[in-house]
Design an enzyme around this catalytic site. Structure first.
Site, mmCIF file in Angstrom:
data_model
loop_
_atom_site.group_PDB
_atom_site.id
_atom_site.type_symbol
_atom_site.label_atom_id
_atom_site.label_comp_id
_atom_site.label_asym_id
_atom_site.label_seq_id
_atom_site.Cartn_x
_atom_site.Cartn_y
_atom_site.Cartn_z
ATOM 1 N N PRO A 2 9.545 -12.974 -1.232
ATOM 2 C CA PRO A 2 10.570 -12.596 -0.270
ATOM 3 C C PRO A 2 11.576 -13.674 0.072
ATOM 4 O O PRO A 2 11.633 -14.139 1.179
ATOM 5 C CB PRO A 2 9.763 -12.180 0.970
ATOM 6 C CG PRO A 2 8.440 -12.815 0.813
ATOM 7 C CD PRO A 2 8.257 -13.186 -0.600
ATOM 8 N N GLU A 3 12.409 -14.077 -0.881
ATOM 9 C CA GLU A 3 13.625 -14.815 -0.515
ATOM 10 C C GLU A 3 14.741 -13.780 -0.524
ATOM 11 O O GLU A 3 14.500 -12.595 -0.793
ATOM 12 C CB GLU A 3 13.852 -15.989 -1.472
ATOM 13 C CG GLU A 3 12.674 -16.967 -1.387
ATOM 14 C CD GLU A 3 12.884 -18.336 -2.006
ATOM 15 O OE1 GLU A 3 14.034 -18.772 -2.133
ATOM 16 O OE2 GLU A 3 11.878 -18.971 -2.350
ATOM 17 N N LYS A 52 17.238 -12.788 4.683
ATOM 18 C CA LYS A 52 15.916 -12.245 4.381
ATOM 19 C C LYS A 52 15.596 -11.030 5.245
ATOM 20 O O LYS A 52 14.429 -10.652 5.369
ATOM 21 C CB LYS A 52 14.859 -13.342 4.582
ATOM 22 C CG LYS A 52 15.064 -14.552 3.669
ATOM 23 C CD LYS A 52 14.156 -15.703 4.044
ATOM 24 C CE LYS A 52 14.504 -16.955 3.241
ATOM 25 N NZ LYS A 52 13.811 -18.146 3.746
ATOM 26 N N ASN A 163 11.944 -21.333 -0.102
ATOM 27 C CA ASN A 163 11.342 -22.555 -0.618
ATOM 28 C C ASN A 163 11.481 -22.722 -2.136
ATOM 29 O O ASN A 163 11.501 -23.842 -2.630
ATOM 30 C CB ASN A 163 9.863 -22.615 -0.225
ATOM 31 C CG ASN A 163 9.375 -24.037 -0.077
ATOM 32 O OD1 ASN A 163 10.164 -24.950 0.126
ATOM 33 N ND2 ASN A 163 8.078 -24.226 -0.198
ATOM 34 N N ARG A 256 6.482 -27.814 4.774
ATOM 35 C CA ARG A 256 6.737 -26.987 3.582
ATOM 36 C C ARG A 256 6.862 -27.956 2.413
ATOM 37 O O ARG A 256 7.509 -28.993 2.527
ATOM 38 C CB ARG A 256 8.054 -26.195 3.714
ATOM 39 C CG ARG A 256 8.203 -25.344 4.957
ATOM 40 C CD ARG A 256 7.281 -24.146 5.030
ATOM 41 N NE ARG A 256 7.280 -23.252 3.882
ATOM 42 C CZ ARG A 256 8.159 -22.279 3.676
ATOM 43 N NH1 ARG A 256 9.160 -22.088 4.515
ATOM 44 N NH2 ARG A 256 8.056 -21.476 2.650
#
Length: 267
Positions: A2-3, A52, A163, A256
């Site tokens: 889910p980007e 998003k 990310n 992250r």
DNA sequence: GTGTCATGCGTAT
DNA sequence: TACGCCTGACACG
């Protein structure tokens, strides 16, 4: 994955099927029972993505706002419809198609004002604002002392980058993740933005993130790339850089993980 | 079978 | 800075 590209792809593919259709809505899991009841039987007008976030607009003027978070997933199903899994937060059905949503961080009913509030928290979306987004992107970063690697995950600077894309985009322009955002030269920001536009668009079209130039993995076409061959840096710690063979490094920024090549991205 | 980790982010401390 | 939320894939025994 889910980007941002995932949500835009969902909006396009789901919209093709559901726009203009009267839908049945239910929440097998129960956590969105009231919302599902509120839109059950209504006409779906449009499905919009921003960063998003996904918005299902209904004829009564309300919207269902979805954010997948880290775990959320859409499935598109065809008849005969399987029994919805008990963890399905929302199931939207028309005669020939069904959207099955599980695990989202957010699934809520919003008024237009509520949607505006969400959008107000988002910076330019490379897919929505390819041309005029650069200026806002550069402006948002111009005074930030945080590392560029962190700033790229700030949805108020750029909406939709996650990310995977942040590691890949920084690798591709040869910029260290640890340079302060405000110190990144304007031409680098411009290359970063343009690349974000290209890569998110490509991801939206193909449904997967593939950043490598085929020449760097000895394949003739991007679509032939196997899992593990599609990215330059993300999750490749210790593996040789595809351009210079230096081992890829990783470290944490704000909890992250980011991956980079110390040789191709000096600093 | 169990444990870990993950493409995210809001809230509390 | 740490934790909580939500699910699924994978590594390991």
């Amino acid at each position: 994955m889910p980007e941002g590209h995932v949500l835009h792809r969902a909006a396009r593919l789901q919209g093709k099927r559901f726009n203009g259709k009267r839908i049945e809505a239910e929440s097998p899991q129960g956590r969105f029972a009231d919302g599902a009841a509120a839109v059950d039987g209504q006409m779906m007008e449009t499905i919009e993505a921003r960063g998003k976030h996904l918005f299902y607009w209904f004829e009564s003027g309300v919207a269902v706002h979805v954010h997948l978070g880290l775990f959320g997933k859409f499935k598109l199903q065809k008849p005969p419809f399987p029994e919805p899994s008990p963890n399905a937060r929302l199931v939207l059905s028309i005669e020939d198609d069904r959207i099955h949503l599980a695990g989202p961080t957010t699934c809520e009913l919003l008024t237009p004002d509520g949607v505006e509030d969400v959008l107000a928290g988002l910076g330019p979306d490379p897919i929505v604002d390819p041309a005029d987004g650069l200026e806002r992107f550069a402006q948002a970063l111009s005074r930030r002392t945080v590392p560029i690697g962190r700033a790229l995950l700030d949805q108020k600077a750029v909406a939709g980058v996650g990310n995977v894309y942040r590691s890949e985009l920084l690798f591709m322009i040869g910029l260290s993740p640890f340079v302060a955002a405000k110190d990144v030269p304007h031409d680098s920001l411009e290359r970063l933005w343009k690349l974000a536009v290209e890569e998110l668009r490509a991801g939206e079209r193909s449904g997967r993130i593939v950043t490598v130039d085929p020449n760097d993995v000895d394949r003739s076409r991007r679509s032939d790339l196997k899992r593990g061959e599609r990215l330059y840096a993300y999750k490749r710690r210790g593996k040789p850089c595809r351009r210079c063979a230096t081992p890829i490094r990783s470290s944490d920024i704000d909890d992250r993980t980011i991956w980079w090549c110390p040789d191709c991205q000096p600093g």
